[in-house]
Design an enzyme around this catalytic site. Structure first.
Site, PDB file in Angstrom:
ATOM      1  N   LYS B 101      44.753  39.526  41.936  1.00 39.06           N
ATOM      2  CA  LYS B 101      43.963  38.797  42.935  1.00 39.06           C
ATOM      3  C   LYS B 101      44.580  37.418  43.130  1.00 39.06           C
ATOM      4  O   LYS B 101      44.593  36.587  42.213  1.00 39.06           O
ATOM      5  CB  LYS B 101      42.508  38.651  42.480  1.00 39.06           C
ATOM      6  N   GLY B 162      30.601  30.760  44.308  1.00 39.92           N
ATOM      7  CA  GLY B 162      29.554  30.298  43.400  1.00 39.92           C
ATOM      8  C   GLY B 162      28.350  29.686  44.083  1.00 39.92           C
ATOM      9  O   GLY B 162      27.446  29.181  43.417  1.00 39.92           O
ATOM     10  N   ASN B 210      30.804  37.447  41.023  1.00 41.18           N
ATOM     11  CA  ASN B 210      30.690  37.072  39.617  1.00 41.18           C
ATOM     12  C   ASN B 210      29.391  36.306  39.375  1.00 41.18           C
ATOM     13  O   ASN B 210      28.487  36.779  38.702  1.00 41.18           O
ATOM     14  CB  ASN B 210      31.907  36.222  39.210  1.00 41.18           C
TER      15      ASN B 210
END
Lengths: 62, 264
Positions: B101, B162, B210
């Site tokens: 990635k 995030g 994530n």
């Protein structure tokens, strides 16, 4: 090594260095002066005075 | 395998890819990854703690690379050279594993991709034989450039890494999906299950996340929710949704035989 100075009494092969650092057999990669040292070359690559080493591992990340 | 995700010629049953950062410990990481059903997991490459390695638990013990497909990332890299260097180390570390990635960041406030550096790094990596999944802006033209370079998947952000802000520009994502033949995965921005479902309903091939799982109050339960959301969104996409009909309601029950009079 990883940004910090280390002193050894004599020149070391990478394989000996890793064993001293208790990293033998661990999943790590070694870069010497910006060039990767493949695992197959750890036994016959001597580190010299002033070499810059990076030893990296895989950690949790996104 | 029915309706697999195909990346660089390999098939995956799960369309959910997960990161392994920000968990309390490796046990929680493993439990969440297993609950998510993800087969591809991202990892970061960092300096080892010299002199503190004795019996230190390792991510590779918790998530054996024989069972999961590792996707080493270039998180924290702000230029092409650092990203390329990181992934060369990753390939050495993972015994020649070449699915990676690429992410080249623009600044630490937004973690928005720096596209000129990303394109440059992608070009070098593809030439060196890497299979590059690439974090990118949701600009269809840049996505096409990445495809032309030879990347194996484009992964536009849905909102900032995030942030948990969800799918902020579904139109751009749809443009990317339409313009690019490669798998398109939403990478970054998903906050909760409905966000993942929306990405899949738009026609994305997969979702990578994530923080949405790791920062949930109950990460393992959220991982389960995300697995279901990605599956549900994919099935809804394949099923083809009904058209939206503003101001034109049609009842689902018979209009004949009612005991009440007709509306005026």
């Amino acid at each position: 090594m990883n940004g910090k100075a280390h002193r050894f009494e004599q020149p070391l092969e990478i394989v000996a260095l890793l064993s001293r650092l208790e990293l033998a057999g661990k999943k790590i990669a070694v870069e010497r002066n910006g060039e990767i040292v493949p695992k197959s070359a750890h036994a016959n690559t001597l580190i010299a005075d002033g070499d810059q080493l990076e030893i990296v591992a895989a950690v949790g990340g996104g | 395998m029915r309706d697999p995700l195909i990346i660089a010629g390999k098939t995956y049953a799960s369309r959910l890819l997960v990161g392994t950062g920000k968990y309390r410990d490796f046990a929680e990481t493993r439990a969440a990854v297993d609950a998510s059903g993800a087969q591809i997991v991202t990892v970061a490459i960092r300096r080892t703690n010299i002199g503190q390695n004795r019996n230190e638990p390792s991510l590779l013990d918790a998530l054996p690379p024989s069972k999961y497909t590792y996707l080493p990332n270039t998180a924290g890299c702000y230029n092409a050279a650092d990203a390329v260097r990181t992934l060369r180390l990753a390939r050495e570390l993972l015994d020649g594993h070449d699915l990676v990635k690429l992410e080249v960041l623009g600044d630490p406030q937004t973690l928005y991709p720096n596209m000129p550096e990303t394109l440059q790094a992608a070009e070098t990596l593809v030439k060196e034989g890497f299979k590059v999944m690439v974090y990118c802006s949701d600009d269809p033209i840049q996505a096409q450039m990445l495809e032309a370079i030879g990347c194996v998947a484009v992964m536009p952000l849905a909102s900032l890494i995030g942030s948990g802000m969800g799918i902020l520009n579904p139109w751009n994502l749809q443009l990317v999906i339409e313009k690019v033949k490669l798998p398109v995965l939403v990478d970054a921005g998903v906050g909760t299950a409905s966000d993942a479902a929306i990405a899949m309903e738009l026609g994305c091939d997969g979702v990578l996340m994530n923080t949405a799982i790791a920062a949930a109050r109950d990460p393992v339960l959220m991982a389960t929710a995300m697995r279901k959301a990605v599956e549900a969104g994919r099935e809804a996409f394949l099923a083809g949704r009904m058209p939206k009909k503003l101001y034109s309601a049609t009842p689902s029950s018979p209009t004949e035989g009612k005991i009440a009079p007709k509306a005026a």
